[in-house]
Design a protein around this motif. Structure first.
Motif, mmCIF file in Angstrom:
data_model
loop_
_atom_site.group_PDB
_atom_site.id
_atom_site.type_symbol
_atom_site.label_atom_id
_atom_site.label_comp_id
_atom_site.label_asym_id
_atom_site.label_seq_id
_atom_site.Cartn_x
_atom_site.Cartn_y
_atom_site.Cartn_z
ATOM 1 N N GLU A 111 -8.683 -8.000 -5.303
ATOM 2 C CA GLU A 111 -9.593 -8.319 -6.291
ATOM 3 C C GLU A 111 -8.663 -9.260 -7.610
ATOM 4 O O GLU A 111 -9.513 -9.934 -8.352
ATOM 5 C CB GLU A 111 -10.360 -7.175 -7.021
ATOM 6 C CG GLU A 111 -11.107 -6.350 -6.171
ATOM 7 C CD GLU A 111 -10.437 -5.209 -5.255
ATOM 8 O OE1 GLU A 111 -11.066 -4.392 -4.720
ATOM 9 O OE2 GLU A 111 -9.123 -5.697 -5.157
ATOM 10 N N ARG A 161 -8.231 0.640 -8.074
ATOM 11 C CA ARG A 161 -9.562 0.203 -7.588
ATOM 12 C C ARG A 161 -10.827 0.892 -8.351
ATOM 13 O O ARG A 161 -11.778 -0.128 -8.693
ATOM 14 C CB ARG A 161 -9.840 0.236 -6.071
ATOM 15 C CG ARG A 161 -10.998 -0.482 -5.782
ATOM 16 C CD ARG A 161 -11.075 -0.924 -4.121
ATOM 17 N NE ARG A 161 -10.178 -2.143 -3.945
ATOM 18 C CZ ARG A 161 -9.047 -2.071 -3.366
ATOM 19 N NH1 ARG A 161 -8.578 -0.915 -2.831
ATOM 20 N NH2 ARG A 161 -8.235 -3.099 -2.961
ATOM 21 N N TRP A 174 -5.286 0.901 -4.065
ATOM 22 C CA TRP A 174 -6.463 1.733 -4.153
ATOM 23 C C TRP A 174 -6.506 2.627 -5.141
ATOM 24 O O TRP A 174 -7.472 3.297 -5.693
ATOM 25 C CB TRP A 174 -6.370 2.458 -2.794
ATOM 26 C CG TRP A 174 -5.010 3.177 -2.181
ATOM 27 C CD1 TRP A 174 -4.345 2.838 -1.391
ATOM 28 C CD2 TRP A 174 -4.857 4.533 -2.763
ATOM 29 N NE1 TRP A 174 -3.332 3.628 -1.142
ATOM 30 C CE2 TRP A 174 -3.443 4.649 -2.060
ATOM 31 C CE3 TRP A 174 -5.228 5.435 -3.656
ATOM 32 C CZ2 TRP A 174 -2.788 5.909 -2.253
ATOM 33 C CZ3 TRP A 174 -4.360 6.635 -3.865
ATOM 34 C CH2 TRP A 174 -3.290 6.899 -3.157
ATOM 35 N N LEU A 192 -3.777 -5.754 -5.838
ATOM 36 C CA LEU A 192 -5.331 -5.740 -5.524
ATOM 37 C C LEU A 192 -5.543 -7.093 -5.049
ATOM 38 O O LEU A 192 -5.610 -8.165 -5.858
ATOM 39 C CB LEU A 192 -5.655 -5.254 -7.013
ATOM 40 C CG LEU A 192 -5.897 -3.849 -7.372
ATOM 41 C CD1 LEU A 192 -6.326 -3.569 -8.875
ATOM 42 C CD2 LEU A 192 -6.819 -3.000 -6.362
#
Length: 283
Positions: A186, A114, A111, A184
Motif C-alpha cells: 500500500e 497493515r 502485516w 507494505l
C-alpha cells in the motif's frame, strides 16, 4: 492479548540503573522505557500475526536495531556526546538515522503495520509523508534545523529538548528510508533506478551541512567550546571531525545503498531478458 513474558521485562527494568554502583556505563531510564515499549509492541503484534510470526532474519534485524539504539543512547557514547565531544554526538546521530531505523524497518513485516492502514485518514497521511519528495524534505529539514546553532544549543542546555531531538531524528529517518525499504504494498517502494536517484539526493544536503561544519572558522556550539577537553582535541578540531564523519561515512552509506540497488536493478533486467529469450525460443 497474550502478555509479554515477565522475565524479559524484569531484566530490562533492572537495566534502568547501572548494575554496579559507580559503573562507567550509565543507563538512562527514558531510553529504556522507549525501547521496552517498542519491544513489547513488536511482541504483541507478532503474536497476533500469522503462524510463525516474523522470520528469524526479521527478528534479528529488529533486535539489532533496538540494541544499537540502546548502545547509542546510553553508556560511554552518550556521555561523550553530552559532555565532551561534538564528534561523539555526530556518531550518535548517524547511528540513529542511518543504522537503527533501517534495521527496525527491515525487521518489521508489512502485516504488522497493515491494521493501522484500515483507517482512511491514516492511509492518506502515510502516503503523503512517505512520497519521495515529502520524505526527502522532512528528513532534510529535520537534520538541518537541529544542527542550526540556536536549536542545537537549546537541545544541549535542556534535556527534554534533547530527547525530542532524538525522537525527531528517529521519526524523520524512518520516513526517509520508507521509499527505499517499504514492507507494505500500500506504500510501495520506488523502482530501482528511482531509489538510486533518491538516496543520492538525500545525501547531498547532508554533505553541504557537513562541509559547513568542517570548514567553519569558529566553534558553532558553545556547549562544546566550554566542555572539558579530552585526548588533546580542541573544540574547533572536534567540530571538524564531526563534520567529516557526516560527510564521508554518512555519505558512503547512501552511495553504498545506491550501488546495491544498481546491481539489483542490473540483475533484474538480466533476469527479464533471459525470460524473454527463453519464451521466444519456445514459440
Amino acid at each position: 492479548m497474550t502478555p509479554v513474558p515477565a522475565p524479559p521485562l524484569l531484566a530490562a527494568a533492572a537495566a534502568l540503573h547501572p548494575l554496579v554502583p559507580g559503573s562507567a556505563f550509565a543507563v538512562h531510564p527514558s531510553t529504556v522505557i522507549g525501547i521496552l515499549a517498542l519491544a513489547a509492541l513488536y511482541v504483541w503484534r507478532a503474536r497476533l500475526g500469522p503462524a510463525g510470526g516474523p522470520t528469524a532474519g526479521q527478528r534479528a534485524a529488529f533486535v539489532s536495531g533496538l540494541a544499537l539504539m540502546f548502545l547509542s543512547l546510553n553508556g560511554p557514547l552518550h556521555d561523550l556526546s553530552d559532555t565532551y565531544l561534538f564528534t561523539a554526538h555526530m556518531v550518535q546521530h548517524l547511528v540513529l538515522t542511518l543504522l537503527v531505523t533501517p534495521l527496525l524497518i527491515a525487521g518489521t513485516p508489512g502485516w504488522m503495520l497493515r491494521p493501522a492502514l484500515r483507517y482512511p485518514w491514516v492511509l492518506r497521511a502515510a502516503r503523503a509523508v512517505t512520497a519521495p519528495v515529502a520524505a526527502f524534505s522532512i528528513f532534510t529539514v529535520t537534520i538541518i534545523a537541529w544542527h542550526l546553532p540556536p536549536l542545537y544549543n537549546l537541545a544541549m542546555d535542556v534535556h527534554p529538548v534533547h530527547i525530542v531531538e532524538h525522537l525527531c531524528f528517529l521519526v524523520a529517518s524512518t520516513i526517509m528510508w520508507w521509499p527505499v525499504m517499504s514492507t507494505l504494498p500500500e506504500l510501495p517502494r520506488l523502482g530501482y533506478g528511482q531509489q538510486m536517484l533518491y538516496v543520492i539526493a538525500v545525501a547531498l544536503p547532508m554533505s553541504v551541512l557537513a562541509i559547513v561544519l568542517t570548514y567553519a572558522d569558529t566553534t558553532l556550539y558553545p556547549a562544546y567550546a566550554s566542555a572539558p577537553r579530552i585526548w588533546g582535541i580542541t573544540p574547533l578540531e572536534d567540530q571538524r571531525y564531526g563534520g567529516l564523519l557526516m560527510w564521508l561515512p554518512g555519505g558512503l552509506i547512501f552511495f553504498g545503498v545506491a550501488s546495491v540497488r544498481f546491481f539489483q536493478w542490473a540483475r533484474a533486467e538480466y533476469r527479464d531478458e533471459s525470460t524473454e529469450v527463453r519464451g521466444s525460443e519456445q514459440k
